[in-house]
Design a protein around this motif. Sequence first.
Motif, PDB file in Angstrom:
ATOM      1  N   LEU A  88      59.951  43.663  95.216  1.00 60.73           N
ATOM      2  CA  LEU A  88      61.038  43.824  94.537  1.00 60.73           C
ATOM      3  C   LEU A  88      61.746  42.638  93.378  1.00 60.73           C
ATOM      4  CD1 LEU A  88      63.026  44.934  97.875  1.00 60.73           C
ATOM      5  CD2 LEU A  88      62.257  46.619  95.894  1.00 60.73           C
ATOM      6  N   ILE A  99      70.956  42.461 100.176  1.00 58.69           N
ATOM      7  CA  ILE A  99      70.416  43.219 101.209  1.00 58.69           C
ATOM      8  C   ILE A  99      71.421  42.740 102.464  1.00 58.69           C
ATOM      9  CG2 ILE A  99      68.582  43.939 102.936  1.00 58.69           C
ATOM     10  CD1 ILE A  99      66.767  43.445 100.251  1.00 58.69           C
ATOM     11  N   LEU A 127      63.925  50.462 100.338  1.00 58.82           N
ATOM     12  CA  LEU A 127      63.727  49.823  98.953  1.00 58.82           C
ATOM     13  C   LEU A 127      62.233  49.687  98.822  1.00 58.82           C
ATOM     14  CD1 LEU A 127      66.637  47.182  99.094  1.00 58.82           C
ATOM     15  CD2 LEU A 127      66.411  49.474  97.542  1.00 58.82           C
ATOM     16  N   PRO A 131      61.747  51.245  95.196  1.00 60.52           N
ATOM     17  CA  PRO A 131      62.178  50.041  94.577  1.00 60.52           C
ATOM     18  C   PRO A 131      63.376  50.390  93.511  1.00 60.52           C
ATOM     19  CG  PRO A 131      59.887  49.867  94.543  1.00 60.52           C
ATOM     20  CD  PRO A 131      60.199  51.463  95.031  1.00 60.52           C
ATOM     21  N   ARG A 133      65.935  52.231  93.698  1.00 57.92           N
ATOM     22  CA  ARG A 133      67.283  52.029  94.229  1.00 57.92           C
ATOM     23  C   ARG A 133      67.750  50.976  94.447  1.00 57.92           C
ATOM     24  NH1 ARG A 133      68.135  56.855  98.136  1.00 57.92           N
ATOM     25  NH2 ARG A 133      70.188  56.453  97.486  1.00 57.92           N
ATOM     26  N   LEU A 134      67.150  49.668  94.229  1.00 58.33           N
ATOM     27  CA  LEU A 134      67.858  48.401  94.236  1.00 58.33           C
ATOM     28  C   LEU A 134      68.961  48.317  93.148  1.00 58.33           C
ATOM     29  CD1 LEU A 134      67.703  45.462  95.375  1.00 58.33           C
ATOM     30  CD2 LEU A 134      65.934  45.050  93.440  1.00 58.33           C
TER      31      LEU A 134
END
Length: 141
Positions: A88, A99, A127, A131, A133-134
């Motif tokens: 990430l 997070i 995630l 990824p 969606r981070l």
Amino acid sequence: MSSDASPRRHPETGAVLLRGVRRVTLSFRSQQEVIDLPGWYPADYPTAENGLHDPADMQVSDRAITRMKAREAGLLTPDQIRQVRKRLRLTQRDAGRIIGGGPNAFQKYEAGDVLISKAADSALRLLANDPARLAELVPSV
């Protein structure tokens, strides 16, 4: 670990102890892990019994137990947490901020000092699968 490698005497048996490592099998529920446990051991005794362990020595076994607890609970292990975080492209501090868990949480998760929470584990798994969606978790500046 203590930097002083001079022999010690066992406080109960009086045996001379030397700094060394012994292979030990640890268990937690259905999990087992073999580790090399540093400590002070009788020279003529091949097992870890009758040894003495400094706090840094015990950290080796504590971290192994954390890994076993994670596997038993179906949570990410410290190495898996590190892999996902790096994929990430997050620092440990940023991962803790975004997070959850606080600024030092991911350092502790990845070292195996603390078991990751189910919520943080779930967020990392989601995630890892998507990824992109981070961006939804990072506040826009």
